[in-house]
Design a protein around this motif. Structure first.
Motif, PDB file in Angstrom:
ATOM      1  N   LYS C 348      -7.753  91.907  72.976  1.00  0.00           N
ATOM      2  CA  LYS C 348      -8.287  90.795  73.760  1.00  0.00           C
ATOM      3  C   LYS C 348      -7.488  89.502  73.551  1.00  0.00           C
ATOM      4  CE  LYS C 348     -13.005  92.658  73.681  1.00  0.00           C
ATOM      5  NZ  LYS C 348     -12.983  93.213  75.044  1.00  0.00           N
ATOM      6  N   ILE C 349      -6.197  89.655  73.423  1.00  0.00           N
ATOM      7  CA  ILE C 349      -5.338  88.467  73.338  1.00  0.00           C
ATOM      8  C   ILE C 349      -4.462  88.419  74.585  1.00  0.00           C
ATOM      9  CG2 ILE C 349      -3.506  87.312  72.044  1.00  0.00           C
ATOM     10  CD1 ILE C 349      -4.513  88.728  69.548  1.00  0.00           C
ATOM     11  N   GLN C 350      -4.752  87.428  75.427  1.00  0.00           N
ATOM     12  CA  GLN C 350      -3.983  87.279  76.654  1.00  0.00           C
ATOM     13  C   GLN C 350      -2.887  86.246  76.425  1.00  0.00           C
ATOM     14  OE1 GLN C 350      -7.549  86.359  78.595  1.00  0.00           O
ATOM     15  NE2 GLN C 350      -7.700  88.301  79.711  1.00  0.00           N
ATOM     16  N   ASP C 351      -1.665  86.699  76.446  1.00  0.00           N
ATOM     17  CA  ASP C 351      -0.532  85.877  76.017  1.00  0.00           C
ATOM     18  C   ASP C 351       0.401  85.687  77.216  1.00  0.00           C
ATOM     19  OD1 ASP C 351       1.620  84.791  74.747  1.00  0.00           O
ATOM     20  OD2 ASP C 351       2.023  86.496  73.442  1.00  0.00           O
ATOM     21  N   THR C 352       0.141  84.624  77.990  1.00  0.00           N
ATOM     22  CA  THR C 352       0.824  84.464  79.277  1.00  0.00           C
ATOM     23  C   THR C 352       2.348  84.575  79.165  1.00  0.00           C
ATOM     24  OG1 THR C 352      -0.939  82.933  79.889  1.00  0.00           O
ATOM     25  CG2 THR C 352       0.964  83.038  81.355  1.00  0.00           C
ATOM     26  N   CYS C 353       2.926  83.833  78.226  1.00  0.00           N
ATOM     27  CA  CYS C 353       4.385  83.801  78.125  1.00  0.00           C
ATOM     28  C   CYS C 353       4.942  84.792  77.109  1.00  0.00           C
ATOM     29  CB  CYS C 353       4.854  82.405  77.718  1.00  0.00           C
ATOM     30  SG  CYS C 353       4.534  81.163  78.939  1.00  0.00           S
ATOM     31  N   GLY C 354       4.081  85.529  76.458  1.00  0.00           N
ATOM     32  CA  GLY C 354       4.582  86.452  75.442  1.00  0.00           C
ATOM     33  C   GLY C 354       5.114  85.752  74.212  1.00  0.00           C
ATOM     34  N   ILE C 355       4.408  84.714  73.763  1.00  0.00           N
ATOM     35  CA  ILE C 355       4.907  83.963  72.601  1.00  0.00           C
ATOM     36  C   ILE C 355       4.909  84.809  71.340  1.00  0.00           C
ATOM     37  CG2 ILE C 355       4.226  81.728  73.525  1.00  0.00           C
ATOM     38  CD1 ILE C 355       1.947  81.772  71.399  1.00  0.00           C
ATOM     39  N   HIS C 356       4.096  85.867  71.328  1.00  0.00           N
ATOM     40  CA  HIS C 356       4.123  86.736  70.150  1.00  0.00           C
ATOM     41  C   HIS C 356       5.496  87.372  69.975  1.00  0.00           C
ATOM     42  CE1 HIS C 356       3.091  90.348  67.668  1.00  0.00           C
ATOM     43  NE2 HIS C 356       2.475  89.406  67.006  1.00  0.00           N
ATOM     44  N   ASN C 357       6.118  87.713  71.090  1.00  0.00           N
ATOM     45  CA  ASN C 357       7.428  88.351  71.019  1.00  0.00           C
ATOM     46  C   ASN C 357       8.567  87.357  70.827  1.00  0.00           C
ATOM     47  OD1 ASN C 357       6.031  90.768  71.867  1.00  0.00           O
ATOM     48  ND2 ASN C 357       5.958  89.782  73.871  1.00  0.00           N
ATOM     49  N   LEU C 358       8.359  86.158  71.312  1.00  0.00           N
ATOM     50  CA  LEU C 358       9.439  85.177  71.247  1.00  0.00           C
ATOM     51  C   LEU C 358       9.349  84.288  70.025  1.00  0.00           C
ATOM     52  CD1 LEU C 358      11.731  83.382  72.109  1.00  0.00           C
ATOM     53  CD2 LEU C 358      10.369  82.520  73.974  1.00  0.00           C
ATOM     54  N   HIS C 359       8.130  83.979  69.575  1.00  0.00           N
ATOM     55  CA  HIS C 359       8.012  83.034  68.458  1.00  0.00           C
ATOM     56  C   HIS C 359       7.355  83.636  67.205  1.00  0.00           C
ATOM     57  CE1 HIS C 359       9.426  79.646  70.841  1.00  0.00           C
ATOM     58  NE2 HIS C 359       8.682  80.080  71.830  1.00  0.00           N
ATOM     59  N   ALA C 360       6.199  84.279  67.381  1.00  0.00           N
ATOM     60  CA  ALA C 360       5.435  84.691  66.202  1.00  0.00           C
ATOM     61  C   ALA C 360       6.182  85.758  65.395  1.00  0.00           C
ATOM     62  CB  ALA C 360       4.055  85.184  66.629  1.00  0.00           C
ATOM     63  N   MET C 361       6.515  86.874  66.036  1.00  0.00           N
ATOM     64  CA  MET C 361       7.216  87.950  65.318  1.00  0.00           C
ATOM     65  C   MET C 361       8.577  87.504  64.802  1.00  0.00           C
ATOM     66  SD  MET C 361       6.723  91.743  66.848  1.00  0.00           S
ATOM     67  CE  MET C 361       7.311  91.328  68.477  1.00  0.00           C
ATOM     68  N   PRO C 362       9.433  86.935  65.665  1.00  0.00           N
ATOM     69  CA  PRO C 362      10.722  86.480  65.133  1.00  0.00           C
ATOM     70  C   PRO C 362      10.560  85.420  64.038  1.00  0.00           C
ATOM     71  CG  PRO C 362      10.844  86.640  67.511  1.00  0.00           C
ATOM     72  CD  PRO C 362       9.404  86.836  67.130  1.00  0.00           C
ATOM     73  N   GLY C 363       9.521  84.609  64.146  1.00  0.00           N
ATOM     74  CA  GLY C 363       9.276  83.615  63.105  1.00  0.00           C
ATOM     75  C   GLY C 363       8.991  84.283  61.767  1.00  0.00           C
ATOM     76  N   VAL C 364       8.169  85.328  61.807  1.00  0.00           N
ATOM     77  CA  VAL C 364       7.862  86.070  60.571  1.00  0.00           C
ATOM     78  C   VAL C 364       9.151  86.716  60.034  1.00  0.00           C
ATOM     79  CG1 VAL C 364       6.617  88.045  59.643  1.00  0.00           C
ATOM     80  CG2 VAL C 364       5.461  86.437  61.168  1.00  0.00           C
ATOM     81  N   ILE C 365       9.905  87.317  60.914  1.00  0.00           N
ATOM     82  CA  ILE C 365      11.183  87.902  60.481  1.00  0.00           C
ATOM     83  C   ILE C 365      12.061  86.815  59.842  1.00  0.00           C
ATOM     84  CG2 ILE C 365      13.349  88.949  61.294  1.00  0.00           C
ATOM     85  CD1 ILE C 365      11.687  90.326  63.495  1.00  0.00           C
ATOM     86  N   GLY C 366      12.076  85.644  60.492  1.00  0.00           N
ATOM     87  CA  GLY C 366      12.866  84.531  59.966  1.00  0.00           C
ATOM     88  C   GLY C 366      12.413  84.136  58.570  1.00  0.00           C
ATOM     89  N   GLY C 367      11.103  84.126  58.356  1.00  0.00           N
ATOM     90  CA  GLY C 367      10.584  83.790  57.036  1.00  0.00           C
ATOM     91  C   GLY C 367      11.022  84.802  55.989  1.00  0.00           C
ATOM     92  N   ILE C 368      10.974  86.083  56.372  1.00  0.00           N
ATOM     93  CA  ILE C 368      11.369  87.151  55.438  1.00  0.00           C
ATOM     94  C   ILE C 368      12.871  87.066  55.147  1.00  0.00           C
ATOM     95  CG2 ILE C 368      11.552  89.649  55.179  1.00  0.00           C
ATOM     96  CD1 ILE C 368       8.979  89.810  56.966  1.00  0.00           C
ATOM     97  N   VAL C 369      13.661  86.900  56.216  1.00  0.00           N
ATOM     98  CA  VAL C 369      15.110  86.770  56.028  1.00  0.00           C
ATOM     99  C   VAL C 369      15.420  85.587  55.111  1.00  0.00           C
ATOM    100  CG1 VAL C 369      17.277  86.189  57.208  1.00  0.00           C
ATOM    101  CG2 VAL C 369      15.719  87.850  58.220  1.00  0.00           C
ATOM    102  N   GLY C 370      14.695  84.501  55.318  1.00  0.00           N
ATOM    103  CA  GLY C 370      14.903  83.327  54.482  1.00  0.00           C
ATOM    104  C   GLY C 370      14.579  83.609  53.020  1.00  0.00           C
ATOM    105  N   ALA C 371      13.478  84.303  52.787  1.00  0.00           N
ATOM    106  CA  ALA C 371      13.076  84.606  51.416  1.00  0.00           C
ATOM    107  C   ALA C 371      14.118  85.488  50.730  1.00  0.00           C
ATOM    108  CB  ALA C 371      11.715  85.297  51.421  1.00  0.00           C
ATOM    109  N   ILE C 372      14.597  86.502  51.448  1.00  0.00           N
ATOM    110  CA  ILE C 372      15.594  87.411  50.869  1.00  0.00           C
ATOM    111  C   ILE C 372      16.894  86.661  50.595  1.00  0.00           C
ATOM    112  CG2 ILE C 372      17.016  89.445  51.355  1.00  0.00           C
ATOM    113  CD1 ILE C 372      14.633  90.501  53.041  1.00  0.00           C
ATOM    114  N   THR C 373      17.343  85.892  51.580  1.00  0.00           N
ATOM    115  CA  THR C 373      18.606  85.174  51.410  1.00  0.00           C
ATOM    116  C   THR C 373      18.521  84.177  50.263  1.00  0.00           C
ATOM    117  OG1 THR C 373      18.677  85.257  53.831  1.00  0.00           O
ATOM    118  CG2 THR C 373      20.439  84.066  52.741  1.00  0.00           C
ATOM    119  N   ALA C 374      17.379  83.526  50.157  1.00  0.00           N
ATOM    120  CA  ALA C 374      17.219  82.556  49.065  1.00  0.00           C
ATOM    121  C   ALA C 374      17.229  83.281  47.722  1.00  0.00           C
ATOM    122  CB  ALA C 374      15.928  81.772  49.243  1.00  0.00           C
ATOM    123  N   ALA C 375      16.509  84.377  47.639  1.00  0.00           N
ATOM    124  CA  ALA C 375      16.413  85.107  46.372  1.00  0.00           C
ATOM    125  C   ALA C 375      17.769  85.658  45.946  1.00  0.00           C
ATOM    126  CB  ALA C 375      15.397  86.244  46.507  1.00  0.00           C
ATOM    127  N   ALA C 376      18.630  85.930  46.929  1.00  0.00           N
ATOM    128  CA  ALA C 376      19.935  86.523  46.628  1.00  0.00           C
ATOM    129  C   ALA C 376      21.018  85.494  46.360  1.00  0.00           C
ATOM    130  CB  ALA C 376      20.348  87.426  47.789  1.00  0.00           C
TER     131      ALA C 376
END
Lengths: 487, 487, 487
Positions: C348-376
Motif C-alpha cells: 500500500k505504498i503508492q510512489d508516483t515517481c519511484g523515489i524508492h528506486n532512485l533515492h531510498a535504495m541507492p541512498g542505503v547502498i551509498g551509506g553501506i559503500v561509505g561505511a566499507i570505504t571508511a573502514a578500509a
C-alpha cells in the motif's frame, strides 16, 4: 566480385529492429571491460589525491585555490552541459525522434567518456613510473571533448541507426580521435584549444563518411517524419542556446591559466555574436517574404564558435573574431540552402542535422584561421614570454618560429580530415553488417521502434465538457467506423 | 497640423510584413559597422593580453588565479544564461509566438552586446594613452547587462513588432542606456550593482513608452492568439527558473571582490525566496477556488531579485532582503491583477509580458530601497574600510557621507525614469514609420508572418493502428467532407 | 477505538480542493514568521560582512580569491539548478501535472530553504558570543541540500496532495532533517558529503512513509492521467539531464577545499556514466523487442550519483565509482520493473515517481559503500595528513581509527532510515486531516484543481486551409453531434 555481391545482399536483407539481446549485451560487456581497465590503469593525479596537502607544501603552492580544479571546474560544467543538453536537445527537432535524440545522445556520451579517459590517458597522462594513468579535472574536460566528436558524427546519421550501431561508432570514433589528437597535438605540436580541427573537422567528416557508407536510396519513404513540429523546434532551441552560451567555456576550458582562458572566452563570445546576425540575414534573404528558417537559427548561429576554436587563444583580436563569425554565419547558412540538398542528391550523403554546415566546414575554416593567425604571430604583439607561453615553444620545440608553426597547423588540419574520412569509411563498412538492428527505410526518424511510447492523447478534447466518460480515442475510433460504413 | 495629419496617415497605411530586403540589409550593414568600429577601437585589456605574465610580475600578483577572469567568469556565464535562455524562454508563453520570443531575443541580444561593448567602452574603458577601449570579462558582463535593458523593453512590445523594429529599438536602447549609466554611475556616483535603476527601471519605462507610442486600438483582433497553451507555459517556466536561480549571480557579478560578491549573492537569494511565497499567496487569493495563475508564477516570483538589485551589496541584512521580497511579490502580483488591465484600457499602454509589474515597479522600489539603505549606512555597521570600499568613497568622492549618497541614489532613480520615458517616446515615434514591416492588428502574436513554420501534425492519431497509410490530415478532411454532405 | 473510528471518518469525508483561504494564509503567516526570525537570528558571517577586509588582514589571507565564496559559488549555482530545474522538471512527466510539478516544487523549495537556514543555523552556525546565526555560501548550499530531502519526498506523493499539504510536509521535513543531520554529522561524526544517508535515504523513506499513510485505495480512478505524453517526457529529460550533469557539483559542494572537491567531483562523474549503461541494458532487456522505457532513462540513470554520495570524497578509486554505478543502474531499474508495482499492490505504498528506486535504495547502498570505504581507509593510501583531513580526525575525534569510523557510518545510516520512516508516519498522520484541500481519488494528477489552465487548443487543425473561420472545437463538436444523431 561475388564476394562484394554477397556482402551487398547480406547487408540489404530484411531489417529487424529488435535489439533485446544485442543492446544489453554490448552495454554490460563494455561497462564490465571499463571497470577492469579502470581498475588496472586509472588513478587520481596529485591534485585529486589526498596527498595533495603534502604535494602543495613540497611545491610551495600557497593556497588550495591554486588546485587546477578551481581554474577549470566552472568551464568543465559548462562543457558538460553542452555535451548532454546542448547536443542532446539540438537534435530533438524531429517530430518523432526526440526520445532517440536526447536518449541515445545520453547513452553514447556516457559510454564514450569512459573510453576516452582510457584512450587519451594512454597517450597523454600515463605515468611511466608506475604505468598508471593519473586523471584530474583536465582529463574530464578532454573526455567530454572527445565525446563531442562522436556526437557530431551522430548528427549525420540521426534517426537512421540503432543504439548498438551508435555504440560501435562511438567506440571506434573515440579510438580514432585519441590517435588523431596525439598526432596533431603532440607529434605535429599544433595548437587547437577549442578543437576546430581535432573535434569538429574530424567529427564532421567522420559522421559524413559513415552516413555516405550507410546511404539509403529509399529514405524518402520516411519523409513524413523528417520534419519538425512547432514544439520540437522550441525544444531544439534549448540545445542551440546552451551550446551558444557555453561555447566560450568550451574554447577556453583547457587553454593556459590567466590570459589564455580570458582571451579565448572573449574571442568566442564575439565570434558567436557576429554569426547570429549574418545567419539571420542570409536566412531571411533566401526565404519567401523574408521569413526566417528555424533550421538556420538552430544551427548556423553556432558556426562562429566552431571556427574560432583553434585561434581562440591566439591574438585573433576582437575584430578578427567578428570577421570569422561574420563569414561563418554566411557560409553555414548557404550550406543549408544549397549544399545539403546537393550532397544528398549527387554525393549520396544524407546528413540529417546538417553537420557539414555546422561542424565540418566551419572546422576547416577554423583550422585555416588558426594557421594564418599562428603564422602571423610576432613578438611585438605577444611579448617574448607571451609568445612562448601561447604556442608552447618549449622543450624540443623551443626553436620553432611562428611561420613554421603556421605550416604545422595546416598539416594538422589535413590529418584531421584524413582521419575523419578514412575512419568513417572503415566504420561505415562495419555498420553495414545486418546484425545491428537498424531500422528499415520506411521506419527511420521514428522513436516507435526503440522506445516504449506513451499513448497518444496530447490533447484532451473540449468534448470532455459534454461527456467526461468519452475519451479522445473513442471519438476518433467512432469517426473511423463511421467512415468505414459510409464507404 | 496638416503635417501631423499626414504623418498619421503615413503611419496607418496597409501593413506589409515582408522584411526580405530590410532585415538582411540592417543585419549586414550593422555587423559590418561593428567590425570596422571594433577594428579601430577595441583591444584586449591587460588581463586578457599575452603580456599578462609580465604585468603580473610588475604588479606583484602571486598567481594566475587572481586574474579577474576567475572572480567573475562563473557569474558571467550565469548572466549569459539569463539573457539568452532566461529572457528568451520567459517570453515563449504565447501559444504561437515561441519562435519569435526565443529567436528575436537571440538576435537582438547578439547585436546589442556588440554595440554595448563600444558604447560602454567609450564611457568607461577608454585608454586615453592610445584611444583604444580595453576589454575584459567585466566588459562582457556589462554588455550583457546593457542588453538586458533592451530585452525588458522587448517584453512590452512582444508579438507586435518586426525584427527590424526590434533592432532599431535595441540600437537606440543601448545608446541611451550607456549615457544614462554614465550619468548615474560616474557623474552622480550612485551605486547600482544589480541595476535596479540602470537596467530595470530604465528598460521597463523605455519599453512601456515605446508600447504607448505604438498603441494598437484594434489589438483584440489578435486576441485568439494572445493566450498560452499548456506546453508553452511549461516552456516559459524554463525561462522563469533560470532567471530566478541565476539572479544572485546577476546582482553580484560586478560587485567588489570578496565580501561584496558574497553578500550580494546572499541578499538576492533570500529576497527571491521570499517573493515566491507572497506571489503564491496573492495569486491564490485573487482567483476562484484559490487556483494559481501561471502568469503570476512565471513573472512576479522574480520581482524580488529586481528590487534588491541596488542594495544587494549594501548591508541590507538578511531580514531586510526578505522584507523587500515580501513586498515585491505582493505588489507585482497585484499589478498583474489590477494595473495591467487598467493601463491597457485607460492609459493605452499594451504591455504583453507585464514588464511594468516585473521590472519597472520593482526597479523603482529597488532604487528607493537602495537610497534608504545607503543613507542609513554607518561606520559601526560597515567598518571604516568597509564603508569606503562598499560605496567607493574615494578620489573626488572621498568626503561624501552616507546621507548625501542616499540623496544621490534618489537622484539617479529619477534619471533612469526620465531616460526610459523620454527615450521610449522618441524611439516609439521612429518606430511608427511604416517602413519596418510590423504586423497588422489581426496578425499580432503570430509566428506565421516572420517564420517558416512546420506543418501542423502534432498528434499522430491512434487510428494509425488500423491503417497506417491513412494519416491525420486525411481523417480530418474526410470528416469535413462528410459534414458538408450531411448538411 | 471509537476515537480512531471517528478520526477515520473525519479523514474520509468529501474532499474540497478550494485552498483560497488556507494557501494564502499559510504563505503569508510563514513568510512573516521567517522575517521575524531572520531579524532576530540571522547575520552575515565574516566572509560576507564588510569587515572581511579587516578580517583578511588579521588572518593573513593574501587575496580576496580565498574567500570561501570562490571555492563554492560555482558548485552552489549548480546545486541550485538541480533543486529548481532538476527536481522540478524531472516531475513534469505526467501528462496533466506539469504545472503542479514545477510550480509546487518551486514553492516548497523557496519556503524550505529559509526554514533550513534557521534550523541548520541553530545547530551548526550559531555564534555563542552574540546568539546569532552567521551565514555564508556554505549555509546556502546546505539549505539547498536540506530542501532536496523534502523534494525527494514530494516525488512519492506527486499529484495526490495539495500545496498546503506540501508546505506542511516541508516544514516538518526540514525540521526532522536538521535534527537528523546534527545527530549524524556532529554527534556520530559520520561523513556524508553528498548526503546519501542524510538527504536521499532520509528523504526517500520520509516520502514513502507519508505516501503509505495517505494510501488511496481508489487511485485507479485517476489512472487516465497517470501516464505521460510525448512532450511531457521530453520536458522530464530536461530535469534528468540537469540533475545528472550537476551531480558532481552536488557531491563536491561542501567537501574539503582542494583535493576533496576535486576527487568528489570525479568519482561522481564516473559513477553516473557507468549507471547510464547498465540502466539502458536492463531497461532494454525487460521490454518487448528490447525497447527502452523513458521512466528508467529518466530516473535510474541518476542512481549512481546518489550511491556515491557518502564515499565521493573518500578514496573510492575510479574503478570503485564505476562499480557502484554499475550496480545501482541494475538495482534501480529492476526496482521500477518489479518493486514499485509490488509495493503499490502489497505494501500500500503508492510512489508516483519511484523515489524508492532512485533515492531510498541507492541512498542505503551509498551509506553501506561509505561505511566499507571508511573502514578500509589506511594511512598508506591517504597519507597521514590526508587521512586526518578527509575524515576530520581532529579535536575530540582525534583518536578515532578508520574501522571505528566505518561502524559509525553504518550507525548513521540507521539513524537516517529511522528518522525517515518515523517522521513520515507522524507527518502522514497530520496530513490525513481533512483540512488541507487535497484532491479526491478521481482528481489526482490533474492540474485542473489547483491551476488556472489555458484553453485547450494545442493544435490548429489543417482544415484551416479550407475554411479559416471553422476551428478545432467546432469540428469535434459537430462530430459529436453527428454521432449522437447517428446512434
Amino acid at each position: 566480385m561475388g564476394c562484394v555481391q554477397s556482402f551487398r545482399e547480406l547487408c540489404d536483407r530484411q531489417k529487424n529492429t529488435n535489439v533485446r539481446i544485442s543492446l544489453p549485451a554490448v552495454c554490460i560487456v563494455w561497462q564490465t571491460a571499463m571497470i577492469i581497465l579502470f581498475g588496472i590503469f586509472i588513478r587520481y593525479n596529485e591534485e585529486s589525491d589526498p596527498h595533495w596537502i603534502e604535494y602543495r607544501k613540497e611545491q610551495n603552492i600557497s593556497s588550495d585555490i591554486e588546485n587546477d580544479f578551481y581554474f577549470r571546474y566552472p568551464s568543465f560544467q559548462d562543457v558538460h552541459v553542452m555535451i548532454f543538453v546542448g547536443f542532446g536537445f539540438l537534435m530533438t527537432f524531429l517530430k518523432r525522434y526526440s526520445f532517440g535524440a536526447v536518449g541515445f545522445n545520453f547513452l553514447i556520451a556516457a559510454f564514450g567518456l569512459q573510453w576516452a579517459l582510457l584512450m587519451q590517458g594512454w597517450f597523454h597522462s600515463l605515468d611511466y613510473n608506475d604505468g598508471k594513468i593519473k586523471i584530474g579535472i583536465e582529463n574530464m574536460i578532454n573526455a567530454d571533448f572527445c565525446v563531442a566528436g562522436c556526437l557530431i558524427a551522430f548528427g549525420a546519421v540521426l534517426g537512421k541507426v540503432s543504439a548498438v550501431q551508435l555504440l560501435v561508432m562511438t567506440l571506434f570514433g573515440v579510438t580514432l580521435f585519441a590517435v588523431e589528437e596525439y598526432i596533431i597535438l603532440d607529434l605535429i605540436h599544433a595548437k587547437d584549444a577549442g578543437g576546430s580541427m581535432v573535434i569538429h573537422t574530424f567529427g564532421g567528416y567522420y559522421g559524413l563518411s559513415v552516413s555516405w557508407m550507410l546511404y539509403r536510396p529509399n529514405l524518402n519513404q520516411s519523409s513524413r517524419l523528417q520534419g519538425s513540429v512547432y514544439h520540437s523546434d522550441v525544444f531544439a532551441m534549448i540545445g542551440t542556446l546552451f551550446l551558444w552560451m557555453f561555447w566560450p567555456s568550451f574554447n577556453s576550458a583547457i587553454t593556459d591559466h590567466g590570459d589564455g582562458q580570458h582571451r579565448a572566452a572573449m574571442n568566442t563570445y564575439l565570434a558567436l555574436a557576429s554569426t547570429v546576425l549574418t545567419t539571420v540575414a542570409i536566412s531571411s534573404l533566401f526565404q519567401k517574404h523574408g521569413k526566417l528558417d528555424m533550421v538556420h537559427i538552430q544551427n548556423s548561429t553556432l558556426a562562429g564558435g566552431v571556427a574560432v576554436g583553434t585561434a581562440a587563444e591566439f591574438m585573433l583580436m576582437p575584430y578578427g573574431s567578428l570577421i570569422v563569425g561574420f563569414i561563418c554565419g554566411i557560409i553555414s547558412t548557404l550550406g543549408y540552402v544549397y549544399l545539403t540538398p546537393f550532397m544528398e542528391k549527387h554525393l549520396k550523403i544524407q546528413d540529417t542535422c546538417g553537420i557539414h554546415n555546422l561542424h565540418a566546414m566551419p572546422g576547416v575554416i577554423g583550422g585555416i584561421v588558426g594557421a594564418i593567425t599562428a603564422a602571423a604571430a610576432t613578438t611585438s604583439v605577444y611579448g617574448a614570454e607571451g609568445l612562448i607561453n601561447t604556442f608552447d615553444f618549449e622543450g624540443e620545440f623551443k626553436d620553432r618560429v611562428p611561420t613554421v608553426q603556421g605550416g604545422h597547423q595546416a598539416a594538422a588540419l589535413c590529418v584531421a580530415i584524413c582521419f575523419g574520412v578514412g575512419g568513417g569509411i572503415l566504420v561505415g563498412c562495419i555498420l553495414r553488417l545486418p546484425i545491428w538492428g537498424d531500422p528499415a527505410d520506411d521506419s527511420c526518424f521514428d522513436d516507435e521502434h526503440y522506445w516504449e511510447l506513451p499513448d497518444e492523447e496530447e490533447t484532451i478534447p473540449p468534448i470532455i465538457q459534454y461527456n467526461s466518460h468519452m475519451r479522445n480515442k473513442d471519438i476518433v475510433e467512432s469517426n473511423f467506423s463511421m467512415e468505414q460504413t459510409s464507404r
